[in-house]
Design a protein around this motif. Sequence first.
Motif, mmCIF file in Angstrom:
data_model
loop_
_atom_site.group_PDB
_atom_site.id
_atom_site.type_symbol
_atom_site.label_atom_id
_atom_site.label_comp_id
_atom_site.label_asym_id
_atom_site.label_seq_id
_atom_site.Cartn_x
_atom_site.Cartn_y
_atom_site.Cartn_z
ATOM 1 N N ASP A 156 55.628 46.981 40.748
ATOM 2 C CA ASP A 156 55.958 47.895 41.842
ATOM 3 C C ASP A 156 57.467 47.708 42.247
ATOM 4 N N SER A 157 57.872 48.240 43.233
ATOM 5 C CA SER A 157 59.247 48.135 43.716
ATOM 6 C C SER A 157 59.687 46.755 44.218
ATOM 7 N N SER A 158 58.721 45.992 44.579
ATOM 8 C CA SER A 158 58.756 44.670 45.049
ATOM 9 C C SER A 158 58.869 43.469 44.098
ATOM 10 N N GLY A 159 58.345 43.952 42.871
ATOM 11 C CA GLY A 159 58.163 42.927 41.884
ATOM 12 C C GLY A 159 56.615 42.560 41.778
ATOM 13 N N GLU A 160 55.982 43.043 42.422
ATOM 14 C CA GLU A 160 54.425 42.552 42.133
ATOM 15 C C GLU A 160 53.994 43.329 41.029
ATOM 16 N N THR A 194 68.718 46.554 32.673
ATOM 17 C CA THR A 194 68.600 45.044 32.115
ATOM 18 C C THR A 194 67.727 44.334 32.868
ATOM 19 N N THR A 195 67.251 43.097 32.361
ATOM 20 C CA THR A 195 66.375 42.312 33.216
ATOM 21 C C THR A 195 66.923 41.938 34.455
ATOM 22 N N GLY A 196 68.377 42.057 34.700
ATOM 23 C CA GLY A 196 68.903 41.737 36.008
ATOM 24 C C GLY A 196 68.379 42.639 37.002
ATOM 25 N N ARG A 197 68.287 43.695 36.779
ATOM 26 C CA ARG A 197 67.721 44.684 37.819
ATOM 27 C C ARG A 197 66.354 44.392 38.324
ATOM 28 N N LEU A 198 65.546 43.602 37.656
ATOM 29 C CA LEU A 198 63.990 43.442 37.985
ATOM 30 C C LEU A 198 64.059 42.521 39.379
ATOM 31 N N PRO A 199 63.137 42.729 40.462
ATOM 32 C CA PRO A 199 63.151 41.925 41.614
ATOM 33 C C PRO A 199 62.541 40.605 40.912
ATOM 34 N N ARG A 200 63.096 39.537 41.957
ATOM 35 C CA ARG A 200 62.827 38.228 41.698
ATOM 36 C C ARG A 200 61.350 37.698 41.354
ATOM 37 N N LYS A 201 60.598 38.522 42.098
ATOM 38 C CA LYS A 201 59.007 38.104 41.741
ATOM 39 C C LYS A 201 58.590 38.551 40.357
ATOM 40 N N VAL A 224 63.452 47.235 29.191
ATOM 41 C CA VAL A 224 62.968 47.224 30.587
ATOM 42 C C VAL A 224 63.498 48.704 31.126
ATOM 43 N N GLU A 225 62.477 49.311 31.826
ATOM 44 C CA GLU A 225 62.745 50.727 32.171
ATOM 45 C C GLU A 225 62.521 50.632 33.785
ATOM 46 N N GLY A 260 61.283 53.380 42.295
ATOM 47 C CA GLY A 260 61.551 51.991 42.054
ATOM 48 C C GLY A 260 60.883 51.076 41.287
ATOM 49 N N THR A 261 59.794 51.741 40.591
ATOM 50 C CA THR A 261 59.057 50.719 40.050
ATOM 51 C C THR A 261 59.623 50.339 38.536
ATOM 52 N N PHE A 262 59.048 49.375 37.939
ATOM 53 C CA PHE A 262 59.714 48.969 36.462
ATOM 54 C C PHE A 262 58.769 48.792 35.439
ATOM 55 N N GLU A 263 58.916 49.061 34.287
ATOM 56 C CA GLU A 263 58.000 48.823 33.128
ATOM 57 C C GLU A 263 58.812 47.755 32.096
ATOM 58 N N VAL A 264 58.147 46.760 31.595
ATOM 59 C CA VAL A 264 58.750 45.641 30.749
ATOM 60 C C VAL A 264 57.836 45.615 29.524
ATOM 61 N N ASP A 265 58.479 46.365 28.242
ATOM 62 C CA ASP A 265 57.838 46.411 27.137
ATOM 63 C C ASP A 265 58.361 44.966 26.167
ATOM 64 N N PHE A 266 57.396 44.527 25.460
ATOM 65 C CA PHE A 266 57.656 43.305 24.745
ATOM 66 C C PHE A 266 57.575 43.707 23.235
ATOM 67 N N THR A 267 58.248 43.026 22.348
ATOM 68 C CA THR A 267 57.976 43.331 21.035
ATOM 69 C C THR A 267 56.858 43.413 20.514
ATOM 70 N N ASP A 268 55.852 42.556 20.780
ATOM 71 C CA ASP A 268 54.507 42.300 20.228
ATOM 72 C C ASP A 268 53.679 43.575 20.967
ATOM 73 N N GLY A 269 54.100 44.645 21.624
ATOM 74 C CA GLY A 269 53.338 45.804 22.181
ATOM 75 C C GLY A 269 52.886 45.655 23.814
ATOM 76 N N THR A 270 52.876 44.387 24.012
ATOM 77 C CA THR A 270 52.561 44.191 25.496
ATOM 78 C C THR A 270 53.335 44.763 26.653
ATOM 79 N N ASP A 271 52.921 45.459 27.305
ATOM 80 C CA ASP A 271 53.906 46.026 28.460
ATOM 81 C C ASP A 271 53.240 45.614 29.737
#
Length: 176
Positions: free
Chosen positions: A99-103, A53-60, A77-78, A84-95
């Motif tokens: 990094d693990s600190s949220g940058e 969930t988006t709740g797992r994303l770092p605050r940054k 959100v993967e 500890g890295t994240f990838e956020v995919d949007f419905t319009d194709g943007t991703d």
Amino acid sequence: MTMNKYISMAAAAVAALAVASPIAADAQVVVPAGQNQPYYPTGIGPAISGSVTTGRLPRKATDFLNANFPQSVIKEVEEEFDNGTFEVDFTDGTDIEFDSSGEWTEVDAGHSKSLPQEIVKKLLPSQAYKEIGRLSLDRCVETVKRSGRGYKVEFRGTDIHDLFFDPSGTLVAVEI
């Protein structure tokens, strides 16, 4: 054989696998020395990434998304569990990758489109954005990547494939 016998045989097979499986209730979790990822010795192996969930994303990361993509709809959100890295995919194709600190480390337009100029301007140092504008490439930016070594800007539909900038925004290389 009747249908009930097939169902009974299938149920018996599932029950036997559940009892024999190390994932059963009494299974022992194995954590290899020097690793923090547990795994069950079933031949399946550890999970290396998964939807969260988006709740797992770092605050940054959350602040970045709210500031730059407030109207965009998140599809998935993967999280990469090993680093500890994240990838956020949007419905319009943007991703967007973080990094693990949220940058943010990468912003990609996806679906054969370009990133909006106002987003590119926010992602890059002003000197880099001015150089892209001087080359009339500011409407063709497909991807912006950031690392400790600087920025890589990838273009769509141009003779210039990539521009590389140092962390301050000075152009250091061109890939044609």
